[in-house]
Design an enzyme around this catalytic site. Sequence first.
Site, PDB file in Angstrom:
ATOM      1  CG  LEU A 145      -0.962  -8.886  -6.901  1.00 41.70           C
ATOM      2  CD1 LEU A 145      -0.440  -9.625  -5.818  1.00 41.70           C
ATOM      3  CD2 LEU A 145      -0.243  -8.135  -8.138  1.00 41.70           C
ATOM      4  CG  ASN A 149       1.774   3.075  -5.871  1.00 42.26           C
ATOM      5  OD1 ASN A 149       2.305   3.765  -6.333  1.00 42.26           O
ATOM      6  ND2 ASN A 149       2.289   1.821  -5.891  1.00 42.26           N
ATOM      7  CG  HIS A 175       2.306  -2.642 -15.282  1.00 40.70           C
ATOM      8  ND1 HIS A 175       1.921  -3.761 -14.958  1.00 40.70           N
ATOM      9  CD2 HIS A 175       3.408  -2.854 -16.321  1.00 40.70           C
ATOM     10  CE1 HIS A 175       2.743  -4.784 -15.285  1.00 40.70           C
ATOM     11  NE2 HIS A 175       3.573  -4.186 -16.367  1.00 40.70           N
ATOM     12  CG  ASN A 207      -3.290  -1.496 -12.843  1.00 46.20           C
ATOM     13  OD1 ASN A 207      -3.127  -1.586 -11.726  1.00 46.20           O
ATOM     14  ND2 ASN A 207      -2.323  -1.900 -13.774  1.00 46.20           N
ATOM     15  N   GLY A 264       0.911  -1.051   0.096  1.00 45.89           N
ATOM     16  CA  GLY A 264       0.016   0.090   0.016  1.00 45.89           C
ATOM     17  C   GLY A 264       0.895   1.244  -0.075  1.00 45.89           C
ATOM     18  CD  GLU A 281       5.186   1.779  -9.041  1.00 48.86           C
ATOM     19  OE1 GLU A 281       4.080   1.445  -8.518  1.00 48.86           O
ATOM     20  OE2 GLU A 281       6.010   0.867  -9.069  1.00 48.86           O
TER      21      GLU A 281
END
Length: 207
Positions: free
Chosen positions: A86, A10, A105, A103, A8, A176
């Site tokens: 996931l 992000n 990636h 999303n 977590g 990210e």
Amino acid sequence: MALVSGGGSNLAAITERIDGGDISGDVVAVISSNAEAYALTRARARGIPAYVCARKDYESGEARDREILRIVQKHNADYILLAGYLGIISPFLIDAYPYKIVNIHPALLPKFGGKGFFGIHVHEAVIAAGEKESGATVHFVDSGTDTGLIIAQRSLKVEDGDTPQTLQHRILENIEHKLFPDVVRALCNDEIKVENGKVVFAAGSFK
Ligand code: GRF
């Protein structure tokens, strides 16, 4: 609304930017596919309603996603952020939230995306392929795996001596944790639209 499966970080990067007043929105709930995910601890510590929807507790992925849809609707979420999630999202859920499921990636899609490219495996493949660059991609979710319209990408150099772990760490910290909140901020400000199948940014917004 954020869907998570792991640490977590992000999610934390996004909530920090909310707390700093930079993002005009809130994470209204968190759903984890994994009861042990540290992301759940982060959510609860912040007072965000947190749910577990583990695939093994449902007869099918669709049944699990019907429950996810119910929770998303209950909280009136505008967007569904896949922040290290996931699971595979069922087509009916994608259709219910067109261009609202986003999303992140950890690679430069369309390279190193699709089945099997998750977590450390992405970075292993990048190193094995001898890539000079890698990075992260934020994209809308469609019915394929990692194939949806790309919103934003940032890259960095793969250094000599990088291992999958060092590369993963640098991409997470240096890309990210900034890129995903930047996109969320722009979405909350209505600065990103999809027109004729293309992502369009409002004048003056980030790209
Ligand atoms: C990130 O690398 C993200 O790109 C990938 O899973 C990882 C999640 O990290 N999809 P965290 O759970 O946000 O710390």
